[in-house]
Design a protein around this motif. Structure first.
Motif, PDB file in Angstrom:
ATOM      1  N   ARG A  55       0.692  -1.146   0.065  1.00  0.00           N
ATOM      2  CA  ARG A  55       0.162   0.471   0.027  1.00  0.00           C
ATOM      3  C   ARG A  55       0.709   1.010  -0.098  1.00  0.00           C
ATOM      4  O   ARG A  55       0.247   2.341  -0.694  1.00  0.00           O
ATOM      5  CB  ARG A  55      -0.376  -0.360   1.508  1.00  0.00           C
ATOM      6  CG  ARG A  55      -2.193   0.815   1.585  1.00  0.00           C
ATOM      7  CD  ARG A  55      -3.509   0.928   2.011  1.00  0.00           C
ATOM      8  NE  ARG A  55      -4.203  -0.291   2.312  1.00  0.00           N
ATOM      9  CZ  ARG A  55      -4.190  -1.165   2.790  1.00  0.00           C
ATOM     10  NH1 ARG A  55      -3.646  -1.198   4.315  1.00  0.00           N
ATOM     11  NH2 ARG A  55      -4.455  -2.939   2.854  1.00  0.00           N
ATOM     12  N   THR A  58       2.766   1.393  -3.646  1.00  0.00           N
ATOM     13  CA  THR A  58       1.542   1.972  -4.430  1.00  0.00           C
ATOM     14  C   THR A  58       0.843   3.126  -4.260  1.00  0.00           C
ATOM     15  O   THR A  58       0.372   3.922  -5.250  1.00  0.00           O
ATOM     16  CB  THR A  58       0.415   0.940  -4.881  1.00  0.00           C
ATOM     17  OG1 THR A  58       0.593  -0.614  -4.730  1.00  0.00           O
ATOM     18  CG2 THR A  58      -0.676   1.176  -6.068  1.00  0.00           C
ATOM     19  N   VAL A  59       0.299   3.596  -3.278  1.00  0.00           N
ATOM     20  CA  VAL A  59       0.690   5.452  -2.951  1.00  0.00           C
ATOM     21  C   VAL A  59       1.339   6.265  -3.640  1.00  0.00           C
ATOM     22  O   VAL A  59       0.968   7.215  -4.116  1.00  0.00           O
ATOM     23  CB  VAL A  59       0.123   5.345  -1.974  1.00  0.00           C
ATOM     24  CG1 VAL A  59      -0.321   6.928  -1.209  1.00  0.00           C
ATOM     25  CG2 VAL A  59      -1.616   4.787  -1.156  1.00  0.00           C
ATOM     26  N   LEU A  62       1.297   5.347  -7.599  1.00  0.00           N
ATOM     27  CA  LEU A  62       0.103   6.556  -7.635  1.00  0.00           C
ATOM     28  C   LEU A  62       0.092   8.135  -7.896  1.00  0.00           C
ATOM     29  O   LEU A  62      -0.033   8.569  -9.367  1.00  0.00           O
ATOM     30  CB  LEU A  62      -0.884   5.931  -7.401  1.00  0.00           C
ATOM     31  CG  LEU A  62      -1.448   4.938  -7.613  1.00  0.00           C
ATOM     32  CD1 LEU A  62      -2.869   4.080  -6.935  1.00  0.00           C
ATOM     33  CD2 LEU A  62      -2.313   4.271  -9.057  1.00  0.00           C
ATOM     34  N   SER A  63       0.847   8.404  -6.481  1.00  0.00           N
ATOM     35  CA  SER A  63       0.877  10.085  -6.728  1.00  0.00           C
ATOM     36  C   SER A  63       1.911  10.526  -8.284  1.00  0.00           C
ATOM     37  O   SER A  63       1.946  11.167  -8.748  1.00  0.00           O
ATOM     38  CB  SER A  63       1.968   9.978  -5.759  1.00  0.00           C
ATOM     39  OG  SER A  63       1.387  11.674  -5.012  1.00  0.00           O
ATOM     40  N   MET A 113      -4.712  -1.044 -10.860  1.00  0.00           N
ATOM     41  CA  MET A 113      -5.881  -1.189  -9.787  1.00  0.00           C
ATOM     42  C   MET A 113      -6.702  -1.294  -9.038  1.00  0.00           C
ATOM     43  O   MET A 113      -7.567  -1.705  -8.646  1.00  0.00           O
ATOM     44  CB  MET A 113      -5.371   0.422  -9.332  1.00  0.00           C
ATOM     45  CG  MET A 113      -3.424   0.655  -9.061  1.00  0.00           C
ATOM     46  SD  MET A 113      -2.913  -0.425  -6.931  1.00  0.00           S
ATOM     47  CE  MET A 113      -2.260  -1.554  -8.158  1.00  0.00           C
ATOM     48  N   GLU A 118      -6.917  -5.184  -4.041  1.00  0.00           N
ATOM     49  CA  GLU A 118      -6.842  -3.427  -3.831  1.00  0.00           C
ATOM     50  C   GLU A 118      -7.673  -1.994  -3.578  1.00  0.00           C
ATOM     51  O   GLU A 118      -7.850  -1.257  -4.448  1.00  0.00           O
ATOM     52  CB  GLU A 118      -5.353  -2.869  -4.200  1.00  0.00           C
ATOM     53  CG  GLU A 118      -4.707  -3.069  -5.458  1.00  0.00           C
ATOM     54  CD  GLU A 118      -3.889  -3.943  -6.071  1.00  0.00           C
ATOM     55  OE1 GLU A 118      -4.743  -4.328  -7.769  1.00  0.00           O
ATOM     56  OE2 GLU A 118      -3.744  -5.317  -5.066  1.00  0.00           O
ATOM     57  N   THR A 121      -9.746  -0.103  -1.520  1.00  0.00           N
ATOM     58  CA  THR A 121      -8.263   1.031  -0.853  1.00  0.00           C
ATOM     59  C   THR A 121      -8.230   2.219  -1.919  1.00  0.00           C
ATOM     60  O   THR A 121      -8.012   2.747  -1.380  1.00  0.00           O
ATOM     61  CB  THR A 121      -6.761   0.334  -0.495  1.00  0.00           C
ATOM     62  OG1 THR A 121      -7.126  -1.079  -0.367  1.00  0.00           O
ATOM     63  CG2 THR A 121      -5.942   0.493  -0.141  1.00  0.00           C
ATOM     64  N   PHE A 122      -8.089   1.496  -3.251  1.00  0.00           N
ATOM     65  CA  PHE A 122      -7.483   2.776  -4.172  1.00  0.00           C
ATOM     66  C   PHE A 122      -8.768   3.370  -4.973  1.00  0.00           C
ATOM     67  O   PHE A 122      -8.917   4.070  -5.967  1.00  0.00           O
ATOM     68  CB  PHE A 122      -6.426   2.542  -5.148  1.00  0.00           C
ATOM     69  CG  PHE A 122      -5.422   2.240  -4.172  1.00  0.00           C
ATOM     70  CD1 PHE A 122      -4.344   3.311  -3.688  1.00  0.00           C
ATOM     71  CD2 PHE A 122      -5.020   1.123  -3.754  1.00  0.00           C
ATOM     72  CE1 PHE A 122      -3.617   2.824  -2.563  1.00  0.00           C
ATOM     73  CE2 PHE A 122      -3.622   0.332  -3.660  1.00  0.00           C
ATOM     74  CZ  PHE A 122      -3.060   1.451  -2.547  1.00  0.00           C
ATOM     75  N   VAL A 125      -8.885   7.165  -5.498  1.00  0.00           N
ATOM     76  CA  VAL A 125      -7.712   8.154  -6.564  1.00  0.00           C
ATOM     77  C   VAL A 125      -7.823   7.204  -7.689  1.00  0.00           C
ATOM     78  O   VAL A 125      -7.497   8.418  -8.682  1.00  0.00           O
ATOM     79  CB  VAL A 125      -6.315   7.102  -5.156  1.00  0.00           C
ATOM     80  CG1 VAL A 125      -5.504   7.528  -6.391  1.00  0.00           C
ATOM     81  CG2 VAL A 125      -5.605   7.886  -4.271  1.00  0.00           C
ATOM     82  N   VAL A 126      -8.236   6.253  -8.065  1.00  0.00           N
ATOM     83  CA  VAL A 126      -8.546   5.837  -9.558  1.00  0.00           C
ATOM     84  C   VAL A 126      -9.318   6.323  -9.712  1.00  0.00           C
ATOM     85  O   VAL A 126      -9.273   6.762 -11.217  1.00  0.00           O
ATOM     86  CB  VAL A 126      -8.516   4.455  -9.257  1.00  0.00           C
ATOM     87  CG1 VAL A 126      -8.475   3.761 -10.986  1.00  0.00           C
ATOM     88  CG2 VAL A 126      -7.512   3.246  -8.605  1.00  0.00           C
TER      89      VAL A 126
END
Length: 194
Positions: A55, A58-59, A62-63, A113, A118, A121-122, A125-126
């Motif tokens: 996590r 991945t955060v 992704l950022s 994602m 996940e 979780t995302f 954001v996605v």
């Protein structure tokens, strides 16, 4: 007793290995390889340690991807104020999108994602990433003279075509497939309303 000691050492190595892997990986294909390796290693480690390591990586990933797209794709589309600027922004979006994904072996981290555990979780954001892309493109097309309905429809079609093109390019092992799909998408975006 020796078996328990062995299991404990394996757990410590796997947890440490997960931390090292998440820091050392710098590409999406590498992330996929780490995820596969960590999935196997997860049987000998605590689920929480593995989930946290993945996590956190991945955060951050992704950022970084989101920042690149904001700077190179979304902001220029939002800044296009007339037909000429819109045409140039659409051209740049298509060119930069091809360059970006071909250099990363046709993998979209945001799309990946949506496929695994996940997803929940995302999700925010996605969803925000794809919404930003569609909205920026639709807004540019609107300022370029298309109606609200036509600009939104073309933007949705374009993002869907690009994502589908990535899947086909990966399946075929051929970046030229993706390039052709993006070129047809560009033509559709620039076509007059029929």
């Amino acid at each position: 007793m020796a078996r328990l000691g062995t299991v404990r050492r394996v757990r410590e190595v796997c947890v440490t290995g997960a931390s090292i892997s998440t820091v050392a990986v710098s590409s999406v294909p590498g992330l996929i390889a780490v995820r596969a390796a960590l999935g196997v290693a997860a049987m000998t480690t605590t689920p929480g340690a593995m989930a946290l390591a993945f996590r956190l990586f991945t955060v951050e990933s992704l950022s970084q991807v989101g920042e690149w797209f904001e700077e190179r794709i979304f902001a220029p589309l939002r800044g296009a104020e007339n037909t000429e600027n819109v045409a140039a922004a659409v051209e740049a979006m298509c060119r930069d999108t091809v360059d970006y994904f071909v250099s990363r072996e046709s993998v979209c981290l945001f799309a990946a994602m949506t496929l695994g555990q996940e997803r929940e979780t995302f999700a925010e954001v996605v969803g925000g990433y794809f919404t930003a892309w569609v909205d920026a493109l639709a807004g540019a097309l609107r300022r370029g003279g298309l109606s609200d309905e036509e600009s939104t429809g073309r933007a949705l079609d374009a993002v869907a075509a690009i994502q589908g093109g990535l899947i086909l390019a990966r399946a075929y092992g051929d970046a030229a497939t993706f390039e052709r799909i993006v070129d047809r998408t560009r033509q559709h975006l620039r076509a007059p309303v029929s």
